[in-house]
Design a protein around this motif. Structure first.
Motif, PDB file in Angstrom:
ATOM      1  N   GLN A   1       6.409 -25.998  -5.564  1.00 31.87           N
ATOM      2  CA  GLN A   1       5.355 -26.130  -6.557  1.00 31.87           C
ATOM      3  C   GLN A   1       5.786 -25.403  -7.824  1.00 31.87           C
ATOM      4  OE1 GLN A   1       1.833 -24.580  -4.856  1.00 31.87           O
ATOM      5  NE2 GLN A   1       1.023 -26.578  -4.315  1.00 31.87           N
TER       6      GLN A   1
ATOM      7  N   LYS B   1       0.278 -17.118  -4.004  1.00 29.30           N
ATOM      8  CA  LYS B   1       0.667 -16.842  -2.615  1.00 29.30           C
ATOM      9  C   LYS B   1       1.127 -18.127  -1.973  1.00 29.30           C
ATOM     10  CE  LYS B   1      -2.813 -13.313  -1.802  1.00 29.30           C
ATOM     11  NZ  LYS B   1      -3.957 -12.960  -0.987  1.00 29.30           N
TER      12      LYS B   1
ATOM     13  N   ILE C   1      -5.072 -17.521   0.780  1.00 34.33           N
ATOM     14  CA  ILE C   1      -3.896 -17.749   1.625  1.00 34.33           C
ATOM     15  C   ILE C   1      -4.068 -19.045   2.376  1.00 34.33           C
ATOM     16  CG2 ILE C   1      -2.611 -16.898   3.591  1.00 34.33           C
ATOM     17  CD1 ILE C   1      -3.413 -14.168   2.956  1.00 34.33           C
TER      18      ILE C   1
ATOM     19  N   SER D   1      -2.350 -26.488   1.342  1.00 31.65           N
ATOM     20  CA  SER D   1      -1.752 -27.365   0.349  1.00 31.65           C
ATOM     21  C   SER D   1      -0.285 -27.639   0.654  1.00 31.65           C
ATOM     22  CB  SER D   1      -1.882 -26.739  -1.029  1.00 31.65           C
ATOM     23  OG  SER D   1      -1.069 -25.596  -1.082  1.00 31.65           O
ATOM     24  N   GLN D   2       0.247 -26.943   1.621  1.00 37.02           N
ATOM     25  CA  GLN D   2       1.654 -27.137   1.927  1.00 37.02           C
ATOM     26  C   GLN D   2       1.902 -28.509   2.510  1.00 37.02           C
ATOM     27  OE1 GLN D   2       3.412 -24.256   4.500  1.00 37.02           O
ATOM     28  NE2 GLN D   2       2.918 -22.659   3.019  1.00 37.02           N
ATOM     29  N   GLN D   3       3.137 -28.900   2.391  1.00 35.90           N
ATOM     30  CA  GLN D   3       3.526 -30.198   2.910  1.00 35.90           C
ATOM     31  C   GLN D   3       3.309 -30.236   4.417  1.00 35.90           C
ATOM     32  OE1 GLN D   3       7.586 -30.994   2.336  1.00 35.90           O
ATOM     33  NE2 GLN D   3       7.377 -33.191   2.645  1.00 35.90           N
TER      34      GLN D   3
ATOM     35  N   PHE E   1     -10.225 -32.442  -2.713  1.00 39.79           N
ATOM     36  CA  PHE E   1      -9.439 -32.619  -3.934  1.00 39.79           C
ATOM     37  C   PHE E   1      -7.984 -32.342  -3.633  1.00 39.79           C
ATOM     38  CE2 PHE E   1     -13.387 -31.524  -6.326  1.00 39.79           C
ATOM     39  CZ  PHE E   1     -13.514 -32.775  -6.887  1.00 39.79           C
ATOM     40  N   PRO E   2      -7.111 -33.000  -4.361  1.00 40.42           N
ATOM     41  CA  PRO E   2      -5.706 -32.608  -4.234  1.00 40.42           C
ATOM     42  C   PRO E   2      -5.606 -31.135  -4.592  1.00 40.42           C
ATOM     43  CG  PRO E   2      -5.922 -34.613  -5.501  1.00 40.42           C
ATOM     44  CD  PRO E   2      -7.293 -34.104  -5.285  1.00 40.42           C
ATOM     45  N   THR E   3      -5.068 -30.374  -3.697  1.00 40.83           N
ATOM     46  CA  THR E   3      -5.260 -28.937  -3.810  1.00 40.83           C
ATOM     47  C   THR E   3      -4.550 -28.309  -4.990  1.00 40.83           C
ATOM     48  OG1 THR E   3      -3.569 -28.877  -2.169  1.00 40.83           O
ATOM     49  CG2 THR E   3      -5.798 -28.294  -1.477  1.00 40.83           C
ATOM     50  N   SER E   4      -3.407 -28.874  -5.377  1.00 38.09           N
ATOM     51  CA  SER E   4      -2.627 -28.144  -6.369  1.00 38.09           C
ATOM     52  C   SER E   4      -3.316 -28.156  -7.731  1.00 38.09           C
ATOM     53  CB  SER E   4      -1.235 -28.736  -6.475  1.00 38.09           C
ATOM     54  OG  SER E   4      -1.341 -30.133  -6.594  1.00 38.09           O
TER      55      SER E   4
ATOM     56  N   ALA F   1       5.956 -29.890  -1.799  1.00 40.78           N
ATOM     57  CA  ALA F   1       4.983 -28.817  -2.000  1.00 40.78           C
ATOM     58  C   ALA F   1       5.651 -27.458  -2.018  1.00 40.78           C
ATOM     59  CB  ALA F   1       3.959 -28.856  -0.901  1.00 40.78           C
TER      60      ALA F   1
ATOM     61  N   ASN G   1      -0.151 -35.184  -8.439  1.00 42.55           N
ATOM     62  CA  ASN G   1      -0.338 -34.353  -7.271  1.00 42.55           C
ATOM     63  C   ASN G   1       0.413 -34.878  -6.081  1.00 42.55           C
ATOM     64  OD1 ASN G   1      -1.981 -32.549  -8.528  1.00 42.55           O
ATOM     65  ND2 ASN G   1      -3.676 -33.998  -8.438  1.00 42.55           N
TER      66      ASN G   1
ATOM     67  N   SER H   1      -3.647 -22.013   0.218  1.00 42.01           N
ATOM     68  CA  SER H   1      -2.264 -22.325  -0.137  1.00 42.01           C
ATOM     69  C   SER H   1      -1.507 -22.830   1.078  1.00 42.01           C
ATOM     70  CB  SER H   1      -1.607 -21.104  -0.763  1.00 42.01           C
ATOM     71  OG  SER H   1      -0.765 -20.489   0.144  1.00 42.01           O
ATOM     72  N   TRP H   2      -1.916 -22.372   2.256  1.00 38.45           N
ATOM     73  CA  TRP H   2      -1.305 -22.930   3.473  1.00 38.45           C
ATOM     74  C   TRP H   2      -1.661 -24.408   3.600  1.00 38.45           C
ATOM     75  CZ3 TRP H   2      -4.183 -25.050   7.484  1.00 38.45           C
ATOM     76  CH2 TRP H   2      -3.434 -25.499   8.576  1.00 38.45           C
TER      77      TRP H   2
ATOM     78  N   TYR I   1       2.902 -15.240   1.892  1.00 38.20           N
ATOM     79  CA  TYR I   1       1.475 -15.137   1.547  1.00 38.20           C
ATOM     80  C   TYR I   1       1.087 -13.735   1.124  1.00 38.20           C
ATOM     81  CZ  TYR I   1       1.336 -19.628   3.900  1.00 38.20           C
ATOM     82  OH  TYR I   1       1.556 -20.910   4.257  1.00 38.20           O
TER      83      TYR I   1
ATOM     84  N   TYR J   1      -1.436 -30.837   4.522  1.00 42.39           N
ATOM     85  CA  TYR J   1      -2.430 -31.495   3.698  1.00 42.39           C
ATOM     86  C   TYR J   1      -2.774 -32.871   4.268  1.00 42.39           C
ATOM     87  CZ  TYR J   1      -4.834 -33.350  -0.287  1.00 42.39           C
ATOM     88  OH  TYR J   1      -5.780 -33.892  -1.079  1.00 42.39           O
TER      89      TYR J   1
ATOM     90  N   GLU K   1       3.686 -33.665  -6.292  1.00 39.57           N
ATOM     91  CA  GLU K   1       3.733 -32.251  -5.933  1.00 39.57           C
ATOM     92  C   GLU K   1       3.568 -32.056  -4.442  1.00 39.57           C
ATOM     93  OE1 GLU K   1       2.103 -30.350 -10.068  1.00 39.57           O
ATOM     94  OE2 GLU K   1       0.829 -30.354  -8.295  1.00 39.57           O
ATOM     95  N   GLU K   2       2.777 -32.965  -3.884  1.00 37.68           N
ATOM     96  CA  GLU K   2       2.522 -32.893  -2.462  1.00 37.68           C
ATOM     97  C   GLU K   2       3.799 -32.994  -1.673  1.00 37.68           C
ATOM     98  OE1 GLU K   2       0.013 -31.599  -0.674  1.00 37.68           O
ATOM     99  OE2 GLU K   2      -0.858 -32.632  -2.384  1.00 37.68           O
TER     100      GLU K   2
END
Lengths: 539, 714
Positions: free
Chosen positions: A35, A137, B198, B204-206, B109-112, A32, A25, B201-202, A143, B209, A28-29
């Motif tokens: 992904q 999304k 949404i 989780s973006q770099q 949690f790590p979102t992905s 991101a 992760n 997912s926002w 989104y 997070y 992935e982070e």
């Protein structure tokens, strides 16, 4: 809502699995934005290669063995078509957790959507479609959803399309098993749609369109590879079931028994012996009030801390004598905590309340000290208005004249007494009725009249006192109290002390109702030295 | 962070406007706006210019006054802002550390790994950490800025912050409305449906997070309970993926969430309580900084101060309106007082000896001489030394008041009360008459007689706050007294006379402490019993401190209204302020209806008294007639009497008794039935006007023939 009470053991395993996944992760982070696109595997819960046996599943949900068995039986062996399943039971009885963990055990692909999070049809439809189409999304696609879908008919078409393609993929995956290593993750070519919090749907446009659509989806689509599972906290009888839907298989989740509760609550405790002795004291009284695991666990976490206060070493194994000592120390806390179960647990509230009580007892006569007693600031005129609203709600309107008319008070009272002698019984029933009705409503004119009366009454003694006390007085204060009463009324409404019935203000038929408790009203009255009890109509 | 911060800031910039608009509504309706005030100012300026012969000088002067106002008010405003910010800083720090602590407790949690679908993982902890910020004031206006600043302070420490207001939680827009406004703080406004996925997912973006998401709801009491509880349930379902931390403003008591939210939503909250400074505390801080310490030189007179105090306590209770009242006072002062521009000069001089000061002084003396010529009573006075004397006295006064406040702090004396009393010229007069006898005695010598004097004075002015304070100082235990003296020492650095005495007292106290420490408690106990004999013999420090205090009050605390030239810096016109602030529109409407001729100034209706005349405006006739009725007015009767009056006019009109140009055209309608309809129309219009102004109410269903009078009396 339903999943809080999940077993600690599984939690630990998932946590560890999450941790195990962490390095991935982190990578992935950092990128991101790129992904990996979602794959079929994302529809399956749990790690690849992870073994989560049936025994693990059962042992992690104490007291739920029969429900789990029934669920697994209804889901059937791989690739067998099934009728819709309807899981129901009270809040926090483990419906969602068991369902999800069962899918983790079976490793079958499913699409989960909670009707709580997806709060309207469009979002529900699009969320299901996104998962089926394997669309995610993110910032790149602005989104947006894969498909814009608002109408139920569109949804049916889209979902059929998506299902066909995904089932095709599942079958293809199975035939080409050897080609890819990861393909083994999803078992079988069934796909399941899970609708959680179904009771919420009844609220959407009165349940007239979406609810029948969902309950009827099985018939509409007629796809043997599709499994439907509904999760609700009300029984299927509460949904109009005589509409000709396919009868779904119900699974009922009853409330936990005391023993089950004990087992569930014991799970993540470090010192099991100590916690057992704690539970033996607490569980019985509490389980009479609530059997919801989430409520109990929050209530107990605070209480256990209190229970352990005298214990220095938390790893100690309590003997009988120590248990007795702990109990005697702990006993006074139980009863208040019982009332606290339904309330928000606030670490500071009790201290606060005690302080307030003390303040109330040792009230001072200084100008400001009394204001502090209220915990928050209100201007004097707002206080008077609050009291008049309270009086208007509490007293019957017919008594106003005798209570507030300073000139004609005596003969009015005589008349009243005669009436009351005549019809004591009638009055009693009327009183009971009043009590049942709660605070009454009143028009604004009555409020203003009472307000004017009590401010004019209070003016004289208050002025003397004030002037004697400190030379400032409130000389021009009371004369101007009337000036922005309406503004004060708005702010009282804003603070929820007075509730306004909705109607056009120009027509003037708006009625108000005071929602203040008597304690609070008395407190306010005390802070402005208003003899409220004199004006209260005692039954 | 980069993309989010830009979007967040843009979102933020829009929110203050909306909240402002949201509030503006009530300002315009209920309170005197500043606009109204400025029109008053303009009018007064015209009045002034009428008296001024020299046009150029006048414009010069008004310009200077305007500048001075800008200068003074900006000074006051910034001071108040700083004070409030400092008061909040402590609470904000608390909240910040709590936010990070609870964020660490959530450990999202790590979102992905959570996949695209919103399922809730198996954690028992779906509780939302919730900060309940008690604002301690039923009115909410004061705290709008506070919550915005809280948001900014959290944002500057790395949190994602969304400031939501209670209007976002309206039942009309429902849950989608509040989610939309929440997302608008973080995402670009282009998303089509506000869906929690949404948001996930926002997050989780770099860049997004790893930081807490703080949602601030400024006034939870006004939120719609159903929407708020849905919001909470939804957030708690997602809290594992998006570490949301709620901060809710609570205006009244901690019971408020219990009253609003259902138990299943309450269950999801894990609350923690924070308390902002109470309005009284804040008010004291503001009064201290803005008025007592005299950041700007502008001062208000005793009556104005008492009015402001009463308005705060009785009517409104918000700092906002206090500040607004202060501003109005300031505006009125600078618009009415010709010499007020000197205040600006004083300020500038204080900052630096500017070049223009000469010029200003010259202009000032010119103006002064001009004023003298007009009044022709005063002999020439040097204005510059007078002003410096004024500022000196003011400084002394504020020092003493602060000393007194310091003494009153232990028993929670409110500075606002003290301030009002210290401004009272009567107090000072009575004190001065006392001091005349006591002059030259100093404060240490002849203690016994002085003490008797003190007792006398005290009994004479019993009940006064200042005297109470003096009394209390006598009973103060040694440790507190020591503290008090220390703080006095700091306060009186600039005033040598007092400073020396304070030092002296301190040394005595130290000496006593060194020599007879064990006795101290006993002594103080004895003192509380206060048998006069013992006090006479033991010249205790407490006694001396009390006497020092009394001397300070007598000699140095000269209220501003007793000093020469105070008109330049001091605003005293309480009536103007009152009418500007309170307005009392309903009363004004009634007065205007009954005494309309004062406004119209026509010749025809002047003699009327209470008798309605046909030449009066219809609404006035109607309202005058309505005075004769009780709370129910029969429409038919009302119409008939209205008609008689109007027709009386028509007849008279034919006799050409009176001809107001306004009504001339009515004369042409001679035909009876036409005029009947016409009168009815006028009647209807007048009654509608009365209804709109809120003086009568339309017929109810029960009594169709009667209207109800709503407002009685003036």
């Amino acid at each position: 809502m339903v999943k809080e009470e999940s077993p600690q053991i599984t939690r630990r395993t998932t946590r560890s699995s999450a941790l195990a996944k962490c390095p991935n992760n982190v990578v992935e982070e950092t990128n991101a934005s790129s992904q990996p696109p979602p794959t079929l595997d994302d529809l399956v819960l749990g790690e690849e290669g992870e073994s989560f046996s049936f025994d693990d599943l059962v042992s992690s949900f104490p007291g739920r063995q029969s429900q789990i068995k029934e669920l697994v039986n209804l889901l059937g062996p791989q690739n067998s078509p099934m009728l819709p399943i309807f899981m129901y039971g009270g809040t926090s009885t483990g419906k969602t957790s068991i369902l999800l963990q069962t899918f983790r055990h079976l490793k079958r692909p499913f699409v989960y959507s909670s009707c709580l999070t997806c709060y309207n049809p469009r979002i529900l439809f699009e969320s299901i479609l996104n998962q089926l189409i394997l669309h995610r999304k993110n910032a790149e696609n602005g989104y947006s959803s894969a498909k814009r879908c608002e109408r139920p008919s569109d949804f049916v078409n889209f979902v059929r399309e998506a299902l066909v393609s995904i089932i095709g993929k599942l079958q293809g995956q199975k035939s080409g098993k050897l080609s890819s290593k990861r393909s083994g993750k999803a078992n079988g070519n069934m796909i399941y749609l899970i609708f959680d919090n179904l009771e919420r749907v009844r609220g959407w446009d009165k349940g007239s369109t979406v609810l029948p659509l969902l309950l009827n989806l099985y018939d509409t689509l007629k796809m043997p590879e599709l499994g439907l599972i509904f999760v609700s906290n009300t029984s299927p009888d509460t949904y109009d079931s005589n509409m000709g839907y396919v009868e779904s298989n119900p699974i009922y989740f009853p409330d936990y028994t005391d023993d089950d509760l004990g087992q569930i609550l014991m799970r993540n405790q470090a010192n099991k012996k100590l916690y057992t002795s704690f539970l033996s004291v607490v569980l019985r009284p509490f389980s009479r009030i609530t059997r919801r695991v989430d409520e109990l666990s929050t209530a107990f976490s605070l209480l256990f801390r209190k229970y352990c206060e005298p214990v220095t070493d938390l790893r100690v194994v309590p003997n009988e004598e120590m248990k007795r000592r702990l109990f005697s120390h702990f006993q006074p806390h139980i009863a208040p905590a019982l009332n606290e179960v339904f309330k928000v647990s606030q670490p500071c509230t009790e201290v606060e309340a005690r302080e307030r009580k003390q303040k109330g007892r040792t009230r001072k006569s200084g100008g400001y000290d009394v204001v502090d007693q209220l915990d928050f600031h209100m201007s004097t005129s707002a206080k008077y208005l609050l009291i008049s609203a309270f009086l208007a709600s509490r007293n019957p309107a017919t008594l106003d004249a005798s209570l507030f008319d300073s000139t004609g008070g005596s003969n009015n009272r005589k008349r009243k007494r005669k009436v009351s002698e005549k019809s004591m019984e009638q009055k009693e029933t009327a009183e009971q009725e009043l009590l049942m009705k709660g605070p009454g409503t009143f028009p604004i004119e009555r409020l203003l009249a009472i307000f004017q009366c009590i401010t004019s009454v209070a003016e004289d003694p208050l002025d003397d006192e004030e002037q004697a006390q400190d030379g400032l007085g409130i000389q021009d204060g009371h004369g101007g109290l009337m000036s922005d009463v309406l503004l004060q009324l708005t702010s009282l409404c804003g603070a929820n002390f007075v509730v306004k019935g909705g109607s056009c203000p120009l027509e003037g038929s708006t009625r108000y109702r005071s929602t203040v408790s008597e304690d609070m009203a008395l407190q306010v009255a005390r802070s402005i030295k208003f003899p409220l009890s004199k004006y209260l109509y005692r039954r | 962070m980069a993309p989010s911060s830009s979007s967040a800031s843009s979102g933020d910039s829009s929110t203050p406007d909306t909240t402002q608009n949201h509030l503006q509504h009530s300002f315009v309706l209920h309170k005197a706006s500043e606009k109204l005030n400025s029109s008053g100012k303009a009018r007064r300026r015209i009045d002034l210019s009428l008296t001024k012969p020299d046009g150029k000088k006048e414009s010069d002067e008004s310009c200077l006054r305007k500048e001075a106002f800008q200068l003074v008010w900006s000074r006051i405003e910034s001071t108040i802002k700083d004070v409030l910010r400092n008061m909040n800083a402590h609470v904000f720090n608390h909240i910040r550390s709590w936010v990070w602590d609870s964020f660490n407790a959530i450990k999202p949690f790590p979102t992905s790994c959570l996949g695209p679908f919103p399922f809730v993982s198996q954690a028992t902890c779906t509780q939302l950490f919730t900060g309940l910020l008690l604002t301690n004031n039923m009115e909410f206006v004061d705290d709008i800025l506070t919550f915005q600043e809280l948001g900014l302070s959290l944002k500057s420490h790395g949190c994602h912050v969304a400031n939501l207001s209670s209007s976002d939680f309206s039942s009309k827009n429902g849950i989608s409305g509040c989610l939309t406004s929440l997302f608008r703080h973080f995402l670009m406004p282009t998303f089509d449906a506000a869906d929690m996925s949404i948001f996930a997912s926002w997050y989780s973006q770099q860049g997004n997070y790893g930081y807490p998401v703080v949602v601030i709801i400024d006034n939870m009491e006004q939120c719609c309970g159903a929407v708020l509880s849905d919001f909470i349930l939804m957030l708690s379902e997602w809290v594992v993926k998006i570490p949301v931390i709620l901060i809710m403003g609570v205006a009244t008591t901690l019971d408020a969430p219990r009253n609003i939210l259902p138990s299943n939503a309450l269950q999801k909250l894990c609350p923690c309580k924070f308390t902002l400074g109470s309005p009284a505390e804040r008010m004291d801080a503001v009064v201290e900084a803005a008025l007592v310490r005299q950041c700007s030189g502008f001062a208000v007179g005793h009556k104005v101060a008492v009015f402001l105090r009463n308005y705060f306590l009785n009517q409104d209770g918000t700092l906002t309106s206090f500040v607004r009242a202060l501003k109005i006072a300031c505006v009125q002062h600078f618009s009415t007082e010709p010499l007020s521009f000197l205040l600006g000069w004083l300020l500038v001089k204080e900052d630096s000896k500017g070049v223009q000061s000469e010029e200003v002084v010259k202009l000032a003396s010119e103006l002064l001489s001009f004023a003298r010529n007009q009044m022709a009573e005063q002999s020439d006075v040097k204005i510059a030394p007078g002003l410096t004397e004024l500022t000196r006295l003011q400084k002394l006064w504020s020092t003493v008041v602060l000393c007194l406040y310091e003494a009153g702090k232990c028993n929670k004396t409110q500075l606002l009360d003290l301030y009002c009393e210290a401004l009272d010229p009567d107090t000072s007069n009575s004190l001065a008459s006392d001091s005349r006898t006591a002059i030259g005695k100093g404060f240490v010598q002849s203690l016994s007689s002085d003490h008797c004097m003190l007792e006398q004075n005290l009994s004479y002015r019993k009940g006064r706050l200042i005297c109470q304070l003096v009394c209390r100082v006598r009973d103060l235990p040694a440790s507190l007294l020591c503290q008090l003296l220390n703080s006095w020492e700091n306060l009186t650095v600039d005033v040598l006379e007092i400073h020396d005495k304070v030092k002296e007292l301190q040394s005595i106290l130290k000496f006593e402490e060194g020599s007879c420490k064990p006795d101290l408690i006993e002594i103080s106990r004895r003192r509380t019993s206060r048998s006069p004999l013992k006090i006479g013999e033991s010249q205790s420090v407490n006694e001396k401190a009390a006497i020092l205090m009394d001397c300070m009050v007598r000699d140095f605390m000269k209220p501003i209204e007793c000093t020469p030239f105070h008109e330049i810096v001091c605003f005293r016109n309480v009536e103007n302020l009152q009418s500007a602030l309170i307005g009392d529109s309903r009363k004004m409407i009634q007065v205007d209806l009954l005494e309309f001729h004062k406004t119209l100034q026509c010749s025809c209706c002047r003699r009327s008294g209470n008798i309605p005349l046909p030449s009066m405006p219809d609404t006035s006739i109607m309202y005058t007639l309505a005075q004769e009725h009780g709370d129910l007015i029969n429409l038919h009767d009302w119409f008939q009497s209205f008609k008689t009056i109007v027709i009386q006019y028509n007849r008279k009109g034919t006799c050409k008794l009176k001809k107001s140009p306004l009504k001339k055209r009515k004369e042409r309608n001679e035909s009876e039935n036409k005029s009947e309809a016409f009168i009815q129309a006028r009647f209807c219009r007048a009654i509608t006007e009365l209804q709109i102004t809120g003086l009568v109410r339309m017929p109810s269903k029960k009594r169709r023939d009667c209207v109800q009078r709503v407002a009685f009396g003036l």
